[in-house]
Design a protein around this motif. Sequence first.
Motif, PDB file in Angstrom:
ATOM      1  N   LEU C 329      -8.319  14.770   7.014  1.00 10.26           N
ATOM      2  CA  LEU C 329      -8.271  13.304   7.003  1.00 10.26           C
ATOM      3  C   LEU C 329      -8.452  12.814   5.575  1.00 10.26           C
ATOM      4  O   LEU C 329      -9.520  12.984   4.973  1.00 10.26           O
ATOM      5  N   ILE C 330      -7.432  12.202   5.001  1.00  7.56           N
ATOM      6  CA  ILE C 330      -7.543  11.744   3.623  1.00  7.56           C
ATOM      7  C   ILE C 330      -7.252  10.253   3.465  1.00  7.56           C
ATOM      8  O   ILE C 330      -7.458   9.685   2.403  1.00  7.56           O
ATOM      9  N   GLU C 331      -6.782   9.636   4.492  1.00  4.79           N
ATOM     10  CA  GLU C 331      -6.516   8.205   4.391  1.00  4.79           C
ATOM     11  C   GLU C 331      -6.658   7.585   5.783  1.00  4.79           C
ATOM     12  O   GLU C 331      -6.675   8.300   6.796  1.00  4.79           O
ATOM     13  N   ARG C 332      -6.736   6.275   5.790  1.00 10.24           N
ATOM     14  CA  ARG C 332      -6.845   5.594   7.070  1.00 10.24           C
ATOM     15  C   ARG C 332      -6.254   4.190   6.955  1.00 10.24           C
ATOM     16  O   ARG C 332      -6.043   3.687   5.856  1.00 10.24           O
ATOM     17  N   VAL C 333      -6.028   3.570   8.133  1.00 14.49           N
ATOM     18  CA  VAL C 333      -5.477   2.214   8.124  1.00 14.49           C
ATOM     19  C   VAL C 333      -6.630   1.213   8.055  1.00 14.49           C
ATOM     20  O   VAL C 333      -7.617   1.347   8.776  1.00 14.49           O
ATOM     21  N   VAL C 334      -6.504   0.247   7.162  1.00 10.76           N
ATOM     22  CA  VAL C 334      -7.544  -0.758   6.982  1.00 10.76           C
ATOM     23  C   VAL C 334      -6.889  -2.133   7.021  1.00 10.76           C
ATOM     24  O   VAL C 334      -5.863  -2.356   6.393  1.00 10.76           O
ATOM     25  N   THR C 335      -7.484  -3.045   7.788  1.00 14.46           N
ATOM     26  CA  THR C 335      -7.027  -4.438   7.763  1.00 14.46           C
ATOM     27  C   THR C 335      -7.820  -5.165   6.695  1.00 14.46           C
ATOM     28  O   THR C 335      -9.058  -5.077   6.680  1.00 14.46           O
ATOM     29  N   VAL C 336      -7.131  -5.847   5.802  1.00 14.11           N
ATOM     30  CA  VAL C 336      -7.836  -6.698   4.848  1.00 14.11           C
ATOM     31  C   VAL C 336      -7.458  -8.128   5.193  1.00 14.11           C
ATOM     32  O   VAL C 336      -6.288  -8.500   5.128  1.00 14.11           O
ATOM     33  N   SER C 337      -8.446  -8.881   5.619  1.00 16.43           N
ATOM     34  CA  SER C 337      -8.140 -10.223   6.103  1.00 16.43           C
ATOM     35  C   SER C 337      -9.344 -11.130   5.919  1.00 16.43           C
ATOM     36  O   SER C 337     -10.339 -10.741   5.287  1.00 16.43           O
ATOM     37  N   GLY C 338      -9.261 -12.300   6.474  1.00 14.87           N
ATOM     38  CA  GLY C 338     -10.361 -13.257   6.386  1.00 14.87           C
ATOM     39  C   GLY C 338      -9.895 -14.514   5.692  1.00 14.87           C
ATOM     40  O   GLY C 338      -8.892 -14.517   4.985  1.00 14.87           O
ATOM     41  N   PRO C 339     -10.625 -15.612   5.896  1.00 11.18           N
ATOM     42  CA  PRO C 339     -10.211 -16.899   5.338  1.00 11.18           C
ATOM     43  C   PRO C 339     -10.142 -16.880   3.811  1.00 11.18           C
ATOM     44  O   PRO C 339      -9.410 -17.677   3.229  1.00 11.18           O
ATOM     45  N   ALA C 340     -10.897 -16.000   3.167  1.00 12.46           N
ATOM     46  CA  ALA C 340     -10.902 -16.020   1.707  1.00 12.46           C
ATOM     47  C   ALA C 340      -9.869 -15.062   1.124  1.00 12.46           C
ATOM     48  O   ALA C 340      -9.843 -14.833  -0.081  1.00 12.46           O
ATOM     49  N   VAL C 341      -9.028 -14.478   1.961  1.00  8.92           N
ATOM     50  CA  VAL C 341      -8.014 -13.553   1.467  1.00  8.92           C
ATOM     51  C   VAL C 341      -6.681 -14.294   1.380  1.00  8.92           C
ATOM     52  O   VAL C 341      -6.275 -14.983   2.315  1.00  8.92           O
ATOM     53  N   ALA C 342      -5.998 -14.123   0.236  1.00  8.38           N
ATOM     54  CA  ALA C 342      -4.756 -14.861   0.056  1.00  8.38           C
ATOM     55  C   ALA C 342      -3.611 -14.220   0.832  1.00  8.38           C
ATOM     56  O   ALA C 342      -2.840 -14.907   1.495  1.00  8.38           O
ATOM     57  N   ASN C 343      -3.467 -12.900   0.720  1.00  7.14           N
ATOM     58  CA  ASN C 343      -2.361 -12.220   1.386  1.00  7.14           C
ATOM     59  C   ASN C 343      -2.890 -11.137   2.314  1.00  7.14           C
ATOM     60  O   ASN C 343      -2.881  -9.961   1.968  1.00  7.14           O
ATOM     61  N   PRO C 344      -3.385 -11.514   3.473  1.00  4.23           N
ATOM     62  CA  PRO C 344      -3.974 -10.503   4.352  1.00  4.23           C
ATOM     63  C   PRO C 344      -2.921  -9.522   4.841  1.00  4.23           C
ATOM     64  O   PRO C 344      -1.733  -9.821   4.852  1.00  4.23           O
ATOM     65  N   GLY C 345      -3.361  -8.333   5.207  1.00  3.83           N
ATOM     66  CA  GLY C 345      -2.400  -7.355   5.691  1.00  3.83           C
ATOM     67  C   GLY C 345      -3.079  -6.081   6.135  1.00  3.83           C
ATOM     68  O   GLY C 345      -4.313  -5.961   6.090  1.00  3.83           O
ATOM     69  N   ASN C 346      -2.251  -5.127   6.615  1.00  2.00           N
ATOM     70  CA  ASN C 346      -2.763  -3.822   7.018  1.00  2.00           C
ATOM     71  C   ASN C 346      -2.277  -2.779   6.007  1.00  2.00           C
ATOM     72  O   ASN C 346      -1.100  -2.775   5.651  1.00  2.00           O
ATOM     73  N   PHE C 347      -3.166  -1.931   5.588  1.00  5.25           N
ATOM     74  CA  PHE C 347      -2.833  -1.001   4.525  1.00  5.25           C
ATOM     75  C   PHE C 347      -3.286   0.407   4.866  1.00  5.25           C
ATOM     76  O   PHE C 347      -4.333   0.595   5.501  1.00  5.25           O
ATOM     77  N   MET C 348      -2.469   1.379   4.461  1.00 12.91           N
ATOM     78  CA  MET C 348      -2.887   2.774   4.555  1.00 12.91           C
ATOM     79  C   MET C 348      -3.630   3.069   3.259  1.00 12.91           C
ATOM     80  O   MET C 348      -3.030   3.086   2.178  1.00 12.91           O
ATOM     81  N   VAL C 349      -4.923   3.275   3.383  1.00 11.36           N
ATOM     82  CA  VAL C 349      -5.762   3.337   2.193  1.00 11.36           C
ATOM     83  C   VAL C 349      -6.337   4.735   2.047  1.00 11.36           C
ATOM     84  O   VAL C 349      -6.917   5.269   2.996  1.00 11.36           O
ATOM     85  N   PRO C 350      -6.198   5.364   0.867  1.00 11.29           N
ATOM     86  CA  PRO C 350      -6.872   6.646   0.655  1.00 11.29           C
ATOM     87  C   PRO C 350      -8.386   6.457   0.763  1.00 11.29           C
ATOM     88  O   PRO C 350      -8.924   5.455   0.276  1.00 11.29           O
ATOM     89  N   ILE C 351      -9.038   7.410   1.426  1.00 15.96           N
ATOM     90  CA  ILE C 351     -10.497   7.342   1.528  1.00 15.96           C
ATOM     91  C   ILE C 351     -11.058   7.307   0.108  1.00 15.96           C
ATOM     92  O   ILE C 351     -10.595   8.032  -0.773  1.00 15.96           O
TER      93      ILE C 351
END
Lengths: 220, 235, 486, 349, 196
Positions: C329-351
Amino acid sequence: MAELPKHQEDLSLDTFVRGLWKENPVFVMLLGMCPTLAVSNSAINAISMGLATTFVLAGSGALISGLRNWIPKQVRIASYIVIIATFVTIVDYAIQAISLDLYAALGAFIQLIVVNCIILGRAEAYASQQRLVPTLVNSLGIGAGFTIALFALGSVREILGSGTLFGLHLFGAGFQPWVVMVLPPGGFFVLGAWLLLFNWIKQRGERRADAPTGVPANAR
Amino acid sequence: MTNDVQVEAPQAPPDATPTFAMLRTLGGISLISGLLVVLAYQFTLPIIAENQRVRTEQAVFRVVPGAVTKRDFVLTDAGLVPAGEGVQGELIYAAYDAADQLKGVAITGVGNGYAGPVTVLFNYDPACQCIVGSKILQMTETPGFGDKMETDPEFLENLKALDAKLNADGTALINPIVTVKHGTKTHPWQIDAISGATLSSNAMGKAANTAAQRATPAIQRDLAKLTAANHTGQD
Amino acid sequence: MSNGTSQDPPKGAGGTWRPMIARMLAGLRPASARPGGHGSGLLRIFRKRKTFPHGIYPVEHKEWTADKPIRRLPFAPVLVLPLAQHRGAPSQPLVQVGQEVVRGEPIARAAGFVSVPMHAPATGVIQAIDLAPTPEGPKTMAIYLKVYQADPQQVLFDTGHDIDSMTNEEVVAAVQEAGLVGLGGAAFPSHVKLMPPKDAVIDTVIVNGCECEPYLTCDHRVMLEQTDALLRGIRLIMRITGAKRAIIGVEDNKLNAVDQIRAKLPANLPITAEAVESKYPQGAEKMLIKSLLGKEVPVGGLPAHVGVAVFNVGTLAQIGDLLPKGRGLIERVVTVSGPAVANPGNFMVPIGTPVRFLLNHVGIKPTLGQVILGGAMMGMSVSSIDVPVTKGVSGIVALERDEDDPARRQVYPCIKCGECLKACPINLNPSMLGELAQAREYGLMAQGYNLDQCFECGSCAYVCPSNIPLTQYFRIAKSINRERKN
Amino acid sequence: MVKGIEIRTSPHLKRALNVQQIMRSVVYAMLPICAFAIWQFGLSAALLLATTTGAAVATEAWFSRLRGAGNTVADWSAVITGILLGLTLPPGFPLWMAAVAAFVGIGLGKALFGGLGYNVMNPALIGRAFVQAAFPVAITTWTPAFAPSRFVELIPTTLTAPFMRPESVTDWIAGLGVDSWTGATPLAMQKFQHIETPAWDTFAGLVSGSAGETSALLILVCGLWLAWRGCLDWRIPASVLAGAALTALPFWLVDPGLYPSPWFVLCSGGLMLAAWFMASDMVASPVTPWGAIIYGVFIGALTVIIRLFGGLVEGVMYAILLGNAAGPLISAWTQPRVYGAVKKARAKS
Amino acid sequence: MHAESLPSIFLNAAIVNNFVLAMFLGICPFLGVSSKKETAWNMGLAVIFVLLVSSAAAFGINWLLVNLELEFLRLICYIAVIASTVQLVEMFVKRYSPALFRSLGIFLPLITTNCAVLGLALFQTQKEYDFIQSLVYALGAGAGFTLALMLMAGLRERLALARVPDVSQGAALTLMLAGLLSLAFMGFAGLGGSHG
């Protein structure tokens, strides 16, 4: 029952006075609540009850003190109760002889003096160990304290609840009595209010006493 | 559990008082107590009896205006019996004025009010067969409410000529005394209730009715005894 | 840095008087109709979705990211890999400072049964093995990996397993070797769950696709984009546990995921996909078991005691993807969101990617007040955005400062409204527990009022009109009780 | 850009409904009832409401200063107590007595126990029960609704001098020219004369009674709005009303001439107001959902029992106070069953 | 003379003229033993038990005294009988039901000075109740005492977690609570009497 050291108290002013405030049976020791609340709906009832209780206190105290060396401790409670009941019966008849109206107002609470914890408590804690004269003086002091407390309650309840004191009208004819004061809740409220007042005075005193010892006022 | 047992376990006292000493003390104390109580009882008995007599007398004299003497009668199934002849039962009081004329008969009745029983003494006038006065002996009604029964002049007016006529057999009232709602009194045997204190007013009505139903047949039947008794009393 | 122009998540804008009027009008509407409102539940009676009693309906704002496919980002210059990313014993490093590693290469090994190894998320050089900040507060040991930005970053550690011929024990060992942990947030080593207590027989595998936390959509995207890997993972798990059936539970706000899974379901296997009510905390193990099976995990017991094993969809997708390849396991999907985020999205992020790096990429608004790792209900507020994304981080939620409404923060005494009792999914009495906590009656909380059953979902604190920090009180009480016991 | 981020503990979201908003909503919900009371009883009702509210707020401010607890008036709970108290008093109630009631309600009913959240009974009802016991005559002196002169003159008892007995209103009422005034509320007429006022009159509130209790319809609408807003637990009013109706039903079936119909029971007296605005007082009612239902049914049933068999005409106030008193016991006996708790399997330690 | 119905006697003693809240009998244990629900419940049971036993005993004693024309010894005899009854009950319970003794034991000596017990004996004599009426009266009084005690205990347990101001801590608060309960119990006035 462990053998208590029989410290014989010297007769002093304090023997009498401490019953008035420091060991006030009602306000400080919270004893004898039933008659305190039940008969304090008028000043005259309160004082009569106080005097009756004082008589029983003094009489039974004197007798117990006098007999203290002859009463074996196994039967002491039974003996005290019988002695107290005797004096209560005497008071009961005496009040009937003095005024039937008063007797009707005080009702069964005259006879219930028997189970007033003040008296048995005094018998056990004081009269059974002290000589006759100090016992008598101390009993009178406690009785006076009880009477004062009852009067404090009874006068407030009568003034507010009927607009009178000892039956005399204090206010004009248009005065609206606060009936609740002579009803059962009023008894609880007035005694509670007195205790609140004393708490408040005591705590204010403590705060005053604390203040000069270097604690700044804003430290709270 | 174990703690309790330990605490309660009798720890043989080192100097066990002999049973005899205990009994002697208790006996002695009982003796003293008995003595004191009997003395007090004997001493106060006559005073208390006198107090009671005075109290009843005052109540009777207040409810029967103008009366100065009274005689007590016991209400029995057989009629009126002068009190003090060993007969137990409800008492009625015949009251007389200075001229030894029967002014009225005081009779008691009880009715259940708002907070408990209300005991009332009524002045029954045998001549007009009506209740002409009242005095509350005992009640626990709310002050300011129920005590209007004693103070409200409008209400007391009800009790100044309350009809209590007997039926033809002389066994019961023709019209039972009843309390009606405020402002609707139409007959002399009705009591106009105090507005806002209906239950207390009802109690008064019930008290008057029970008193009258029980006592008036006997009084009317033995009316002669009441007046006669007075004369014998004078002898 | 970023001024967030392109995609403002809707939040009060305009002059000063307009929001005032809006707020006044909003004051007349029912609480359930307002943002952050709490439904009375009356209308929901008519929906025929499986669910559990109680729970809450926070505003979800999943629409901000639900249709954003999973994207890859450039690599951060330095990855920070804490040795304790999972529950249990921290891993033990296998590398030295200065050593070059290839993407996918094991760099730390499991330190016992309840522990997992770690793999290099990128090709680079070990820069340091030193203390690093963690969201929990105290710093812990971590491997700092400097990424070779020029490297093509291919995974060269495909050992390849023929999983069909492996024994169950070998598969369990392979799961541990892959460094797999629960990706729903708990980060509990997955292989441990595959070895249930001896006295328990697993007959049902529940696949948790609820994702009840507001804002998060990573599991939603995984179900849509990695359906095959997910089903592969499910089949594997069913084989190992011997379960007779598998149920994929998905909240009904993700019905397209249900359709997608159903379309791909093999006909010959007892796997079903079921929609459950969208309600927080539907994704909690115990709640989902109650919703789908109507069973309750006994107090002090495990799901295995009612014959159930629960796995997160993300975990199963990774198992299905990694195990046949023999990768870690070297990466995972992370949601970056919230009212203070300009461009929210889902990202495959390296651990190991620092949160700062991610936030810089999505852009944050100047109104930023708080950054949360995990979901907004149960996630952890971080003091420094230099903390890395670890295996258990499912989302990064950036909230705005809400100083405009200080009254919301004032804590009032408990008014015994009972809302918390109606919210608590496990039927505690948070009102009483809160009062006891304030009186420091921690022992009584556990003995008389089942404090230990609380799993800190935060529903009570969410609904509390007095703003009493109930969840916080319970955490403190539990930790004090633990200390007293030791 | 990211300096000064805050750290908080989870959960990081909060429902947008706080104590202050709940309390304010309750005040909004009572305003139409106040307006109706003023329209019905005129200036005296307006003065009465102003007095109770003012006295309650002043008492709250005074006690919060004494306690050093900051100003707790801002939580609006004292305003609610004041308005509710005003609504439960007869419109001609002397203002000084109303002020006493507000003082006692806030002081004895709330400040003594530590203020908002710790009062064991509803403060407004404590205030009212106190004056009911203290001034039994004044609190049962009713005046006619819709007196023609209600907007130009006060009911003579309103301005009674402090500590003085209010004068009799009999002559004043006689001078009003109101037809068929009997001095009794619909409840009293039912109880003592067994005359049931037509249902529509009690439902709409075209009868005499306490200032704000007359219109069952209006109270129902305002209460439903509050429940819809999520500011009260609908279980309590629903179970109070159900408890009252179900208790009254068998008696009415046996003897409709003597006993009131369930419909009359619901619409008369203070039951509707009490069910929606006083029994539902969150602080003094049981906190558990089942507890709320038991509590409500208890209050409803007790109200009817006191009305039918007690010495009092209206019993809802005492029923609620007793319900409040029993609240902690009901709460303790209805603790919810925790998830996963098996009935007997508490063997493990 | 007293044709009061038994339910009416019971209601009157238990609720309408509650021994504690309206008659001020048994205030000391009411204030002292009402801080916990369990103890309050046990105390209530113990009082009911003692009330029943002493009521029966007092009835017998009174009959004896009236027949011997020794009424003036009534008070002394009552109190002696009650004290020894409590003692006997205590010994009996201890001997035959240790479990019961564990829960009630510590309260029994306290009950001797509970004026509700003597008060009951005196009132039942004054009201001239017959034997069955006396027992019902005792049961009602005990039930009323237990009810008041339990309500009080519930409220006090709740207030133990409240931020009660220093001034109203302690006995003052308990008395005010008792006052409020007493106020609430006024609602029962007239119940069971007016229609009965």
